[in-house]
Scaffold this active site. Sequence first.
Site, short mmCIF file in Angstrom:
data_model
loop_
_atom_site.label_atom_id
_atom_site.label_comp_id
_atom_site.label_asym_id
_atom_site.label_seq_id
_atom_site.Cartn_x
_atom_site.Cartn_y
_atom_site.Cartn_z
CB SER A 1 -63.47 -13.06 27.72
OG SER A 1 -63.14 -11.75 28.07
CG HIS B 1 -62.74 -8.59 24.22
ND1 HIS B 1 -64.11 -8.53 24.40
CD2 HIS B 1 -62.23 -9.13 25.34
CE1 HIS B 1 -64.40 -9.00 25.60
NE2 HIS B 1 -63.28 -9.36 26.19
CG HIS C 1 -63.90 -4.67 29.34
ND1 HIS C 1 -63.40 -5.04 28.11
CD2 HIS C 1 -64.64 -5.73 29.78
CE1 HIS C 1 -63.82 -6.26 27.81
NE2 HIS C 1 -64.57 -6.70 28.80
CE1 TYR D 1 -60.08 -4.86 31.18
CE2 TYR D 1 -62.10 -5.59 32.24
CZ TYR D 1 -61.13 -5.75 31.27
OH TYR D 1 -61.20 -6.81 30.39
CD GLU D 2 -60.60 -1.95 27.11
OE1 GLU D 2 -59.89 -1.65 26.13
OE2 GLU D 2 -61.76 -2.40 27.01
CB ALA E 1 -65.74 -15.01 30.59
CG MET F 1 -64.27 -7.51 35.65
SD MET F 1 -62.50 -7.66 35.33
CE MET F 1 -62.01 -8.74 36.71
CB SER F 2 -68.59 -6.71 30.65
OG SER F 2 -68.97 -8.08 30.62
CG ASN G 1 -63.12 -17.80 37.40
OD1 ASN G 1 -63.37 -17.18 36.35
ND2 ASN G 1 -63.21 -17.25 38.59
CG HIS H 1 -57.59 -12.34 31.03
ND1 HIS H 1 -58.96 -12.12 31.10
CD2 HIS H 1 -57.24 -12.04 29.75
CE1 HIS H 1 -59.41 -11.71 29.92
NE2 HIS H 1 -58.38 -11.65 29.09
#
Length: 273
Positions: free
Chosen positions: A31, A61, A83, A85-86, A113, A211-212, A235, A247
């Site tokens: 990201s 992306h 990802h 989560y998709e 990120a 998350m990756s 963050n 996000h």
Amino acid sequence: MEEYGLQNKAQEIAEKISGVETPVLGFVLGSGWGGVVEALQDCRRFAYKEIGLSECGVAGHAGNLVFGKLCNVPVVIQQGRFHLYEGREVFETVLPIAVMKELGVRSVVLTNAAGGLNPSFQVGDLMFLTDHINFSGKNPLTGLHPTDKYPVFVDMTKVYDAEMTNLLALAAERAGVRSQRGVYMQVPGPSFETPAEILAFQKLGADAVGMSTVCEAIFARYLHLRVAGMSCITNLGAGMEEKEIRHEDVLQQSLQREKKFCALLQEFAKIYS
């Protein structure tokens, strides 16, 4: 790789790509990192949908496989990742790594990120991965049949190549990017973590969470590729500051540092060559 049809799929995609120089170095852009492709010479873009890859479904992306030269080094850039989560299967998230291998890549740099967990980290820092914790609940090697060339019992003692990491750290210094080193944890997402989870992850030894990346790193090592990883700390973890985590803000923090990231990777390519 045959259980999921990964090898055949990777070969099919590689065969659709023509007129490019064989890349030796691959980048996976997380990201906010997508603008790095603007630094390429002799750039050629292949939209994922044109070559048989799924389209990206997440803001930040773009969804392109980009070829060119970065300071005279032939590279391929995955501009946008997939990802868990998709709702994707884990083998879908690592398919581009298999494609890079088919195309001739020997080393990959994974970027993302991430939320900072180490109290000494600041928003905007770059963290080079020294190790990881797989908290995603998935492993890309599950179900694969081991062979002599590709055993699934991969040694993960040294996932992240120390020489490549040192070169990236030198490049960061030259580009004026404040950097750290630490342990990255991959979680499934897509919701951000709770303050209690952040405390738990800190106790487990994680310095950053995202998350990756981890599943990609595991698969890259399975394919005998050299791996380095970088996290932009966009963050601090929940409960470490009062600000709400969104996000959109994560993307903005990465985009603000795009030029410096680009300069860093250019310096890395000069040293790598």
